[in-house]
Design a protein around this motif. Structure first.
Motif, mmCIF file in Angstrom:
data_model
loop_
_atom_site.group_PDB
_atom_site.id
_atom_site.type_symbol
_atom_site.label_atom_id
_atom_site.label_comp_id
_atom_site.label_asym_id
_atom_site.label_seq_id
_atom_site.Cartn_x
_atom_site.Cartn_y
_atom_site.Cartn_z
ATOM 1 N N VAL A 561 0.828 -1.207 0.000
ATOM 2 C CA VAL A 561 0.000 0.000 0.000
ATOM 3 C C VAL A 561 0.862 1.255 0.000
ATOM 4 N N GLU A 562 1.886 1.261 0.832
ATOM 5 C CA GLU A 562 2.776 2.430 0.873
ATOM 6 C C GLU A 562 3.472 2.634 -0.463
ATOM 7 N N ARG A 563 3.775 1.542 -1.129
ATOM 8 C CA ARG A 563 4.446 1.647 -2.435
ATOM 9 C C ARG A 563 3.513 2.222 -3.499
ATOM 10 N N PHE A 564 2.266 1.762 -3.526
ATOM 11 C CA PHE A 564 1.385 2.111 -4.647
ATOM 12 C C PHE A 564 0.433 3.263 -4.361
ATOM 13 N N PRO A 591 -4.947 -1.155 13.062
ATOM 14 C CA PRO A 591 -4.150 0.017 13.481
ATOM 15 C C PRO A 591 -3.299 0.621 12.365
ATOM 16 N N PRO A 592 -2.533 -0.170 11.601
ATOM 17 C CA PRO A 592 -1.740 0.466 10.537
ATOM 18 C C PRO A 592 -2.599 1.062 9.423
ATOM 19 N N LEU A 596 -2.780 4.983 8.216
ATOM 20 C CA LEU A 596 -2.457 5.286 6.822
ATOM 21 C C LEU A 596 -3.447 6.272 6.197
ATOM 22 N N ILE A 597 -4.725 6.201 6.558
ATOM 23 C CA ILE A 597 -5.775 6.979 5.887
ATOM 24 C C ILE A 597 -5.471 8.472 5.826
ATOM 25 N N PRO A 598 -5.021 9.129 6.916
ATOM 26 C CA PRO A 598 -4.741 10.573 6.825
ATOM 27 C C PRO A 598 -3.638 10.934 5.829
ATOM 28 N N LYS A 599 -2.819 9.964 5.459
ATOM 29 C CA LYS A 599 -1.717 10.240 4.532
ATOM 30 C C LYS A 599 -2.145 10.150 3.064
ATOM 31 N N VAL A 612 -12.266 -0.225 5.239
ATOM 32 C CA VAL A 612 -11.805 -0.312 6.624
ATOM 33 C C VAL A 612 -13.000 -0.466 7.569
ATOM 34 N N ALA A 613 -14.088 0.244 7.273
ATOM 35 C CA ALA A 613 -15.292 0.119 8.097
ATOM 36 C C ALA A 613 -15.821 -1.313 8.061
ATOM 37 N N GLU A 614 -15.769 -1.954 6.896
ATOM 38 C CA GLU A 614 -16.196 -3.352 6.792
ATOM 39 C C GLU A 614 -15.324 -4.254 7.656
#
Length: 625
Positions: A561-564, A591-592, A596-599, A612-614
């Motif tokens: 995820v961080e990569r793409f 938690p991770p 991540l979402i705010p970024k 994430v809610a699911e």
């Protein structure tokens, strides 16, 4: 009194409340409103008070501007409240409403936002978002009715078809009035879908509309109208009349609509079409018709064509005749009667002679593959046994059909014993060689296993091809994957897949706790993340790791995820492939992911937050609505 001027003051006050009261100092927009307010104040003193309040705000300092803005806002809102109208003149009439047979949805607006955007905007990646939301049940929400109705005219036809075929029918009869009011019989794509959907929701009420469209509609709408008359004995005379149309698409729809009727006049039309220029559009309907007279014609004509090919010299065998015979064989699609199966078995026994035939656009090998496919599709025991008995002597082009036949008749262990040697043959690894029988047969078995192992292929284009095939019944569209899917396979195939280094097979057959597979997945993910533009392969590895609950799925997923999503300028396409995996992740991923979402970009965050809610609901982190 000048209410419009007061409304202008109200709009400016709202603007400044958002932008900041200090921007009101010396604001030219407010200054222009003072004069008309003072003029109105000559008749109504309250406007003079508002003008004075505006003047005070314009002349305020940074320390006093907030208080001045609050006083002006309070005064303006109070006056507008007293001057507002709460009714309208005229006769009261009931509002037309419709009852939606849907439960109240607890889906948040934040989750629905990207879905509504996908239905009402343009751009790539929207089909996957809509399809994924439909599969998750997100469309059981009244707020999506209008966006879905609008999507019937989407410029991406595949998305519009998905909405018409799968999504809108779930809303039931309640959307009928809206569909009918928007229908234009002179229209094209969107109106074709509307007419079909109207007929699906209420056939009896739509019948007058269908008849009118049949007479006065556009070519596309007429074709849709004919399809609505399918299986209607009362409307058969109308359908027979359309079979004489000058437009081939209209004739094709008429032939398909009459396919189920064994009446003599229908059989006469089909025989005429099979004997003339409409062969390609008549074979499908003919394959569905149960008339004994039509079947006898098909068998006699097919034998004549086959014997004519074999009766010529080897040099000219099939020239000018093979393509027509291949098309005519479409009449046998799905037929399992004894006479048809015997004819196909007989023709398959002549495969060596037919393989020598050549025509301008097809060869004898193509014909043999089609005959083998029709044998498998018939599901007749004698047909399947014929293919299974000769599997060792078949070349690669026919081996996959023998695999399909054996998969339907043999045990999983017997199937493995018969065909695994082809996959594990010596010299099968490494770079593929041209015209190598060993490599060709290995590829045929590998491909057959891929088709057999897939239960619900995640391929939007397969859905589209299937829909097209149901409409046209072109024999070229009949696929092996549709006749050998969901076969019970031996667990031994997974070891063979790892041994033969067949990545696609590993993904399909991977099982929890299989140590060679776990090691292969970890190594493959690390290798791919070192490369550029490998999003599809990475997503495939992650999907498999997720499915079998690989111990490294959370760190591997977050690294991907961080990569793409953080380093790609255009992350919208990647959100779908990565986001749809989130609901199946373990609880340790929460938690991770939340960190991540705010970024993320706003658009990517809107899409990810729903997944994430699911995941939260699944693991009890949120109360279920």
């Amino acid at each position: 009194m000048s209410i419009p001027v007061l409304v202008q003051v109200h709009d400016e006050v709202r603007r400044l409340a958002i932008a900041g009261s200090n921007l009101a100092i010396g604001d030219f927009r407010l200054k222009k409103l003072i004069a008309p307010l003072e003029q109105s104040g000559q008749k109504a003193p309250v406007f003079a008070r508002i003008a004075a309040a505006v003047q005070s705000l314009v002349e305020a300092t940074e320390q006093t501007s907030a208080q001045a803005l609050l006083e002006l806002s309070t005064l303006v809102n109070a006056v507008l409240y007293t001057q507002g109208e709460t009714g309208i003149s005229g006769k009261l009439q009931p509002i037309q409403t419709a009852e939606l047979d849907l439960p109240t949805s607890g889906t948040s607006a934040r989750v629905l936002k990207p879905l509504i955007e996908a239905l009402t905007s343009t751009g790539s990646g929207r089909f996957e978002i809509v399809r994924d939301a439909f599969q998750r049940g997100a469309f059981r929400d009244i707020r999506l009715v209008n966006p879905a109705l609008k999507a019937l005219g989407d410029n991406y036809g595949e998305l519009a078809d998905l909405v018409a075929d799968e999504i809108l029918p779930a809303f039931g009869r309640s959307i009928y009035p809206e569909l009918k009011s928007a229908f234009d019989q002179k229209g094209k794509g969107a109106d074709v879908r509307r007419l079909r959907l109207l007929h699906q929701l209420d056939p009896e009420a739509t019948l007058p509309l269908v008849r009118d469209a049949l007479e006065n509609g556009s070519k596309e709408v007429r074709v849709a109208a004919i399809s609505c008359l399918n299986h209607s004995m009362e409307e058969l005379p109308l359908v027979l009349e359309q079979a004489k149309s000058k437009n081939k698409e209209v004739r094709s729809a008429a032939l398909q609509a009459m396919a189920a009727f064994p009446a003599d006049d229908v059989v006469d039309v089909l025989i005429s079409a099979l004997s003339g220029k409409d062969l390609d559009i008549a074979v499908g309907p003919a394959s569905q018709n149960t008339s004994p007279r039509l079947l006898q014609f098909v068998l006699d004509h097919a034998r004549q064509q086959r014997d004519a090919i074999l009766g010529t010299t080897e040099k000219n065998r099939g020239k000018g005749k093979l393509a027509a015979f291949r098309s005519f064989l479409g009449c046998f699609i799905g037929r399992d009667d004894r006479a048809s199966v015997d004819f196909l078995i007989e023709t398959f026994g002549l495969r060596e002679e037919l393989a020598k035939a050549r025509d301008t656009d097809c060869g004898g090998e193509d014909l043999n593959r089609l005959v083998a496919l029709l044998l498998v599709a018939s599901d007749a025991k004698s047909a399947l046994q014929t293919l299974t008995d000769v599997y060792q002597e078949l070349d690669a082009s026919l081996l996959t059909y023998a695999f399909a036949a054996a998969a339907k008749t043999c045990s999983s262990d017997r199937l493995y014993a018969m065909f695994s040697p082809f996959l594990l043959a010596e010299g099968a690894k490494g770079k593929r060689k041209r015209n190598d029988p060993v490599e060709d047969k290995r590829e045929a078995v590998r491909w057959s296993l891929l088709q057999a192992a897939q239960e619900n292929p995640d391929d939007s284009y397969r859905y589209l091809r299937r829909r097209h095939r149901l409409q046209t019944f072109l024999v070229e569209e009949l696929e092996m994957g549709d006749v050998i899917r969901s076969v019970q396979l031996s667990p031994k195939w997974l070891d063979a897949a790892v041994q033969s280094e067949s990545s696609e097979l590993i993904h399909l057959l991977a099982a929890s706790g299989h140590k060679p597979v776990l090691a292969w997945l970890s190594a493959t993910l690390n290798r791919l993340l070192q490369q550029r533009d490998v999003h599809w392969e990475v997503a495939q590895v992650l999907q498999t790791m997720n499915r079998i609950q690989h111990p490294d799925i959370v760190p591997g997923y977050m690294k991907t995820v961080e990569r793409f999503l953080l380093k790609k300028t255009n992350s919208h396409y990647y959100v779908y492939w990565l986001g749809r995996l989130i609901p199946d992740l373990p609880a340790a991923a929460l938690p991770p992911l939340e960190a991540l979402i705010p970024k993320l970009s706003d658009r990517a965050a809107d899409l990810i937050v729903g997944y994430v809610a699911e995941l939260k609901r699944k693991h009890g982190a949120l109360e279920t609505s």
